[in-house]
Design an enzyme around this catalytic site. Structure first.
Site, PDB file in Angstrom:
ATOM      1  N   HIS A 161      -8.373  -1.492  -5.955  1.00  0.00           N
ATOM      2  CA  HIS A 161      -7.102  -2.104  -5.505  1.00  0.00           C
ATOM      3  C   HIS A 161      -6.683  -3.304  -6.381  1.00  0.00           C
ATOM      4  O   HIS A 161      -5.759  -3.163  -7.154  1.00  0.00           O
ATOM      5  CB  HIS A 161      -7.120  -2.506  -4.023  1.00  0.00           C
ATOM      6  CG  HIS A 161      -7.401  -1.369  -3.099  1.00  0.00           C
ATOM      7  ND1 HIS A 161      -6.627  -0.232  -3.082  1.00  0.00           N
ATOM      8  CD2 HIS A 161      -8.388  -1.167  -2.175  1.00  0.00           C
ATOM      9  CE1 HIS A 161      -7.099   0.612  -2.184  1.00  0.00           C
ATOM     10  NE2 HIS A 161      -8.179   0.074  -1.622  1.00  0.00           N
ATOM     11  N   ASP A 179      -8.212   7.787  -2.661  1.00  0.00           N
ATOM     12  CA  ASP A 179      -8.545   6.851  -1.580  1.00  0.00           C
ATOM     13  C   ASP A 179      -8.521   7.500  -0.197  1.00  0.00           C
ATOM     14  O   ASP A 179      -9.426   8.240   0.153  1.00  0.00           O
ATOM     15  CB  ASP A 179      -7.609   5.634  -1.698  1.00  0.00           C
ATOM     16  CG  ASP A 179      -8.093   4.443  -0.886  1.00  0.00           C
ATOM     17  OD1 ASP A 179      -9.126   4.556  -0.204  1.00  0.00           O
ATOM     18  OD2 ASP A 179      -7.433   3.385  -0.916  1.00  0.00           O
TER      19      ASP A 179
HETATM   20 ZN   LIG Z   1     -11.270   2.539  -0.330  1.00  0.00          ZN
END
Ligand SMILES: [Zn+2]
Length: 337
Positions: A200, A251
């Site tokens: 991220h 993800d």
């Molecule tokens: Zn994750």
């Protein structure tokens, strides 16, 4: 055009495969409401369920052009073996990123001590699994765990993956506990280096991005999930100017489509800068393949074939096909076995 075009496969550097079933659930809630739903989905996992559901999702990934996956796994050791069996049955390259979890979450995520975590990693390696270590986040791992895991990964030459700077609340909590931001804590703990991937980094500030650049760490961007969860944008241009390598992950698996992840990444960069072509086609393909493979410690992963007769390529000149794939195609352009 007819026939097929052979290309390197895509590498999915960050997946929580059990979350695929959550599509459409908690659709209107915020991140923390979504997380509650996620914890309920995690709670019901068993080795049998992982074995069958992961095989089916891994087949979807292969059909979409991902031929390798990094499974960020916090459901238990028996479930780690089940995930490896599922990957083997589906035919996808798997690197099991075994998660260290000291506090929060569910009891099944947690180890009693960092020693227990490293014993688990050693047992999975001894069983022949390709392994990386994954302190879940600075939320879930205190500084002494990070110190030990960073040292272990460096000594063993293993990939180290960690979530950081996904949500502003996590940064506030880290500042309150440690007096610094998450990526600064990772640097202090010896967790940043060339084998490190920070997942991220959405809210990373300039000093944190400098630390990633200085240590040779990689960022894994997961644009479709980050959009779904309202995480924000990766500061794409600031990452690019520092030369921090980027890879991609599906993800939460709200979407399984490497073309879409890469297009989103470039789209974010264009919206932020008001310019086209912030990343070149070659750079975007590298993010989707080589950078992801390096992040997982993989040297080989299978190729894919693209259907040149697909309707979304109709009228495209041959010389423009690779760029058109990223600009305008979905994963259904990949030939399914
Ligand atoms: Zn994750």
């Amino acid at each position: 055009m007819a026939g097929t075009l052979r290309l390197p496969g895509f590498v999915n550097a960050h997946s929580h495969t059990f979350q695929r079933v959550m599509r459409g659930r908690a659709a209107g809630g915020d991140f923390w409401a979504w997380r509650k739903t996620m914890l309920a989905a995690a709670e019901r996992q068993t080795p049998q369920l992982v074995r069958t559901e992961y095989e089916s999702v891994y087949r979807e990934m292969l059909g979409a052009g991902y031929t390798a996956v990094g499974e960020f796994h916090y459901l238990g050791v028996a479930e780690a073996h089940a995930a490896a069996e599922a990957a083997e049955a589906a035919g996808i390259e798997l690197v099991l990123l075994h998660v260290a979890y000291a506090r929060g979450g569910l009891p099944r995520f947690r180890q009693e001590s960092v020693t227990e975590f490293i014993e688990q990693v050693e047992s999975l390696r001894a069983a022949g699994l390709a392994i990386g270590v994954a302190p879940h986040s600075v939320r879930a791992c205190p500084a002494d765990w990070l110190d030990e895991i960073g040292a272990y990964a460096a000594a063993e030459g293993l990939p180290l993956h960690v979530h950081a700077d996904e949500q502003p609340k996590e940064i506030e909590e880290c500042r309150a506990e440690h007096g610094c931001r998450p990526i600064e804590l990772l640097a202090r703990s010896g967790c940043l280096g060339e084998r490190t991937t920070v997942v991220h980094a959405t809210h990373a500030d300039g000093a944190e991005l400098d630390l990633l650049a200085a240590t040779g760490a990689t960022i894994c961007a997961c644009p479709t999930t980050e959009a779904d969860l309202g995480d924000g944008f990766l500061p794409a241009e600031r990452v690019r100017t520092r030369g921090v390598p980027i890879c991609i992950g599906s993800d939460s698996n709200v979407r399984i489509d490497p073309f879409e992840e890469l297009r989103e990444l470039e789209g974010i960069a264009r919206r932020q800068t008001g310019r086209r072509g912030v990343f070149s086609t070659d750079e975007l393909y590298a993010f989707g393949r080589d950078v992801g493979a390096r992040s997982l410690g993989l040297e080989m992963w299978p190729e894919i074939d693209v259907d040149l007769g697909h309707v979304s390529l109709a009228g495209v000149d041959e010389e423009h096909v690779t760029a058109a794939l990223l600009a305008s195609c979905g994963a259904d352009v990949v030939v399914r076995e």
